[in-house]
Design a protein around this motif. Structure first.
Motif, PDB file in Angstrom:
ATOM      1  N   GLN A   1      28.845  56.712  29.489  1.00  0.00           N
ATOM      2  CA  GLN A   1      28.729  55.248  29.486  1.00  0.00           C
ATOM      3  C   GLN A   1      29.990  54.541  28.883  1.00  0.00           C
ATOM      4  O   GLN A   1      30.223  53.455  29.195  1.00  0.00           O
ATOM      5  CB  GLN A   1      27.515  54.745  28.188  1.00  0.00           C
ATOM      6  CG  GLN A   1      26.233  55.375  28.666  1.00  0.00           C
ATOM      7  CD  GLN A   1      25.774  54.531  29.986  1.00  0.00           C
ATOM      8  OE1 GLN A   1      25.993  53.334  30.444  1.00  0.00           O
ATOM      9  NE2 GLN A   1      25.018  55.450  30.768  1.00  0.00           N
ATOM     10  N   GLN A   2      30.604  55.327  27.817  1.00  0.00           N
ATOM     11  CA  GLN A   2      31.845  54.639  27.616  1.00  0.00           C
ATOM     12  C   GLN A   2      32.910  54.553  28.907  1.00  0.00           C
ATOM     13  O   GLN A   2      33.600  53.565  28.901  1.00  0.00           O
ATOM     14  CB  GLN A   2      32.759  55.427  26.320  1.00  0.00           C
ATOM     15  CG  GLN A   2      31.995  55.451  24.977  1.00  0.00           C
ATOM     16  CD  GLN A   2      31.997  54.176  24.388  1.00  0.00           C
ATOM     17  OE1 GLN A   2      32.786  53.588  24.442  1.00  0.00           O
ATOM     18  NE2 GLN A   2      31.073  53.696  23.767  1.00  0.00           N
ATOM     19  N   LEU A   3      32.883  55.533  29.748  1.00  0.00           N
ATOM     20  CA  LEU A   3      33.899  55.675  30.786  1.00  0.00           C
ATOM     21  C   LEU A   3      33.205  54.372  31.841  1.00  0.00           C
ATOM     22  O   LEU A   3      33.915  53.840  32.586  1.00  0.00           O
ATOM     23  CB  LEU A   3      33.668  56.828  31.376  1.00  0.00           C
ATOM     24  CG  LEU A   3      34.709  58.200  30.587  1.00  0.00           C
ATOM     25  CD1 LEU A   3      34.208  59.519  30.950  1.00  0.00           C
ATOM     26  CD2 LEU A   3      36.039  57.727  30.423  1.00  0.00           C
ATOM     27  N   LEU A   4      32.100  54.473  31.942  1.00  0.00           N
ATOM     28  CA  LEU A   4      31.362  53.725  32.909  1.00  0.00           C
ATOM     29  C   LEU A   4      31.559  52.125  32.641  1.00  0.00           C
ATOM     30  O   LEU A   4      31.962  51.278  33.699  1.00  0.00           O
ATOM     31  CB  LEU A   4      29.679  54.098  33.558  1.00  0.00           C
ATOM     32  CG  LEU A   4      29.413  55.267  33.971  1.00  0.00           C
ATOM     33  CD1 LEU A   4      28.072  55.396  34.076  1.00  0.00           C
ATOM     34  CD2 LEU A   4      30.116  55.236  35.502  1.00  0.00           C
ATOM     35  N   LYS A   5      31.680  51.863  31.604  1.00  0.00           N
ATOM     36  CA  LYS A   5      31.637  50.559  30.870  1.00  0.00           C
ATOM     37  C   LYS A   5      33.347  49.864  30.991  1.00  0.00           C
ATOM     38  O   LYS A   5      33.715  48.879  30.500  1.00  0.00           O
ATOM     39  CB  LYS A   5      30.983  50.162  29.703  1.00  0.00           C
ATOM     40  CG  LYS A   5      29.367  50.495  29.855  1.00  0.00           C
ATOM     41  CD  LYS A   5      28.736  50.198  28.605  1.00  0.00           C
ATOM     42  CE  LYS A   5      27.065  50.301  28.847  1.00  0.00           C
ATOM     43  NZ  LYS A   5      26.458  50.062  27.635  1.00  0.00           N
ATOM     44  N   GLY A   6      34.132  50.888  31.022  1.00  0.00           N
ATOM     45  CA  GLY A   6      35.613  50.923  31.204  1.00  0.00           C
ATOM     46  C   GLY A   6      35.815  50.587  29.479  1.00  0.00           C
ATOM     47  O   GLY A   6      37.263  50.371  29.400  1.00  0.00           O
ATOM     48  N   ARG A   7      35.222  51.226  28.576  1.00  0.00           N
ATOM     49  CA  ARG A   7      35.731  51.246  27.440  1.00  0.00           C
ATOM     50  C   ARG A   7      36.876  52.106  26.975  1.00  0.00           C
ATOM     51  O   ARG A   7      37.779  51.996  25.838  1.00  0.00           O
ATOM     52  CB  ARG A   7      34.541  51.218  26.371  1.00  0.00           C
ATOM     53  CG  ARG A   7      33.534  50.128  26.173  1.00  0.00           C
ATOM     54  CD  ARG A   7      32.514  50.400  25.566  1.00  0.00           C
ATOM     55  NE  ARG A   7      31.252  49.293  25.526  1.00  0.00           N
ATOM     56  CZ  ARG A   7      30.370  49.458  25.258  1.00  0.00           C
ATOM     57  NH1 ARG A   7      29.780  50.609  24.567  1.00  0.00           N
ATOM     58  NH2 ARG A   7      29.472  48.497  25.375  1.00  0.00           N
ATOM     59  N   LYS A   8      36.794  53.262  27.837  1.00  0.00           N
ATOM     60  CA  LYS A   8      37.646  54.258  27.635  1.00  0.00           C
ATOM     61  C   LYS A   8      38.044  54.781  28.935  1.00  0.00           C
ATOM     62  O   LYS A   8      37.446  54.559  30.063  1.00  0.00           O
ATOM     63  CB  LYS A   8      37.042  55.703  27.085  1.00  0.00           C
ATOM     64  CG  LYS A   8      36.851  55.318  25.541  1.00  0.00           C
ATOM     65  CD  LYS A   8      36.660  56.462  24.750  1.00  0.00           C
ATOM     66  CE  LYS A   8      36.241  56.388  23.264  1.00  0.00           C
ATOM     67  NZ  LYS A   8      35.813  57.618  22.611  1.00  0.00           N
ATOM     68  N   LYS A   9      39.175  55.287  29.167  1.00  0.00           N
ATOM     69  CA  LYS A   9      39.705  55.809  30.484  1.00  0.00           C
ATOM     70  C   LYS A   9      39.735  57.397  30.508  1.00  0.00           C
ATOM     71  O   LYS A   9      39.433  57.760  31.519  1.00  0.00           O
ATOM     72  CB  LYS A   9      41.241  55.585  30.758  1.00  0.00           C
ATOM     73  CG  LYS A   9      41.519  54.047  30.768  1.00  0.00           C
ATOM     74  CD  LYS A   9      40.643  53.320  31.971  1.00  0.00           C
ATOM     75  CE  LYS A   9      41.090  51.797  32.095  1.00  0.00           C
ATOM     76  NZ  LYS A   9      40.098  51.050  32.878  1.00  0.00           N
ATOM     77  N   THR A  10      39.753  57.958  29.410  1.00  0.00           N
ATOM     78  CA  THR A  10      39.667  59.441  29.304  1.00  0.00           C
ATOM     79  C   THR A  10      38.707  59.686  27.756  1.00  0.00           C
ATOM     80  O   THR A  10      38.851  58.841  26.816  1.00  0.00           O
ATOM     81  CB  THR A  10      41.106  60.240  29.284  1.00  0.00           C
ATOM     82  OG1 THR A  10      41.813  59.620  27.969  1.00  0.00           O
ATOM     83  CG2 THR A  10      41.671  59.913  30.420  1.00  0.00           C
ATOM     84  N   ASP A  11      38.253  60.826  27.851  1.00  0.00           N
ATOM     85  CA  ASP A  11      37.355  61.241  26.858  1.00  0.00           C
ATOM     86  C   ASP A  11      37.249  62.695  26.774  1.00  0.00           C
ATOM     87  O   ASP A  11      36.960  63.334  27.860  1.00  0.00           O
ATOM     88  CB  ASP A  11      36.026  60.564  26.526  1.00  0.00           C
ATOM     89  CG  ASP A  11      35.603  60.699  25.018  1.00  0.00           C
ATOM     90  OD1 ASP A  11      36.276  60.957  24.227  1.00  0.00           O
ATOM     91  OD2 ASP A  11      34.513  59.879  24.731  1.00  0.00           O
TER      92      ASP A  11
END
Length: 237
Positions: free
Chosen positions: A139-149
């Motif tokens: 969800q963090q990646l899909l919403k653009g809050r993070k690029k990598t995790d």
């Protein structure tokens, strides 16, 4: 009468020229749509007929070239799919609307083991990722809050422990445009078990030598308190 004959002759000549040109234009339009299977019928006379034959030969060459390219692309695609499918790491590719675009056999097996359910052919990210850590990462990646995790998760199948997996999520970019997210799951169970064994080994060593070293240290302290020893022996103590 002469004027009428001239007009009629002009009309017939124009028609004889226009019809072949229209047929060639229609063939060129089909070629632009990669429809190489329809040849231009023999049209006109003289140079126009030669041009139509040359155009048909060109269409046949283009059709053969396109078939060769398609076969090559299909062969390369089959190689890539075979390679990715047999990679032991789990690979999941999803679009920004939350739909799974690709999932290799390893990822399907891992996620199905975690949810104790058969994975459907098409599913969303929420349906595939039942693990809370995976859900949060995706969800963090899909919403653009993070690029990598990155994260580490433990996957179990019922009461059986499947293993520990290092998960990395990245945003996929194509031609400078973000098109989706990629989740990689690598089995690090052996590495973590080795780290645990080393830690237990060091703890065991510390525990086993703490007692003898304490006793030796106590005797050394007593010996150092004896003032009658020569300076050289005190240095050794």
């Amino acid at each position: 009468l002469l004027a009428g004959i001239a007009l009629f002759a002009t009309y017939m000549i124009t028609r004889k020229l226009a019809e072949p040109l229209q047929a060639l234009i229609a063939g060129a339009q089909r070629a632009s749509r990669h429809e190489f299977g329809h040849a231009v019928p023999p049209v006109g006379w003289g140079e126009l007929n030669v041009l139509s034959k040359a155009f048909n030969d060109l269409m046949k060459d283009l059709q053969r070239y396109e078939e060769m390219q398609v076969d090559r692309i299909l062969a390369e695609k089959a190689k890539v799919e075979a390679l990715v499918s047999n990679i032991p790491d789990g690979i999941v590719l999803a679009s920004f609307d939350g739909k799974i675009l690709y999932m290799n056999a390893s990822a399907r097996s891992l996620l199905a083991a975690h949810s104790n359910e058969t994975m459907p052919p098409k599913m969303s990210v929420r349906e595939a990722f039942r693990n809370p850590t995976l859900q949060e990462m995706s969800q963090q990646l899909l919403k653009g809050r993070k690029k990598t995790d990155t994260a580490e998760i433990e996957i179990t199948s019922g009461e059986n422990r499947r293993g520990v997996f290092f998960v990395r999520g990245v945003t996929v970019t194509q031609e400078k445009k973000e098109v989706g997210i990629l989740i990689l799951m690598r089995d690090v169970t052996a590495e973590r078990e080795l780290d645990k064994m080393k830690e237990e080994f060091f703890h065991s060593i510390v525990h086993d030598i703490r007692g003898p070293l304490g006793t030796i240290d106590g005797f050394v302290q007593i010996m150092r308190e004896r003032k009658a020893l020569p300076e050289k022996e005190m240095m050794y103590i």
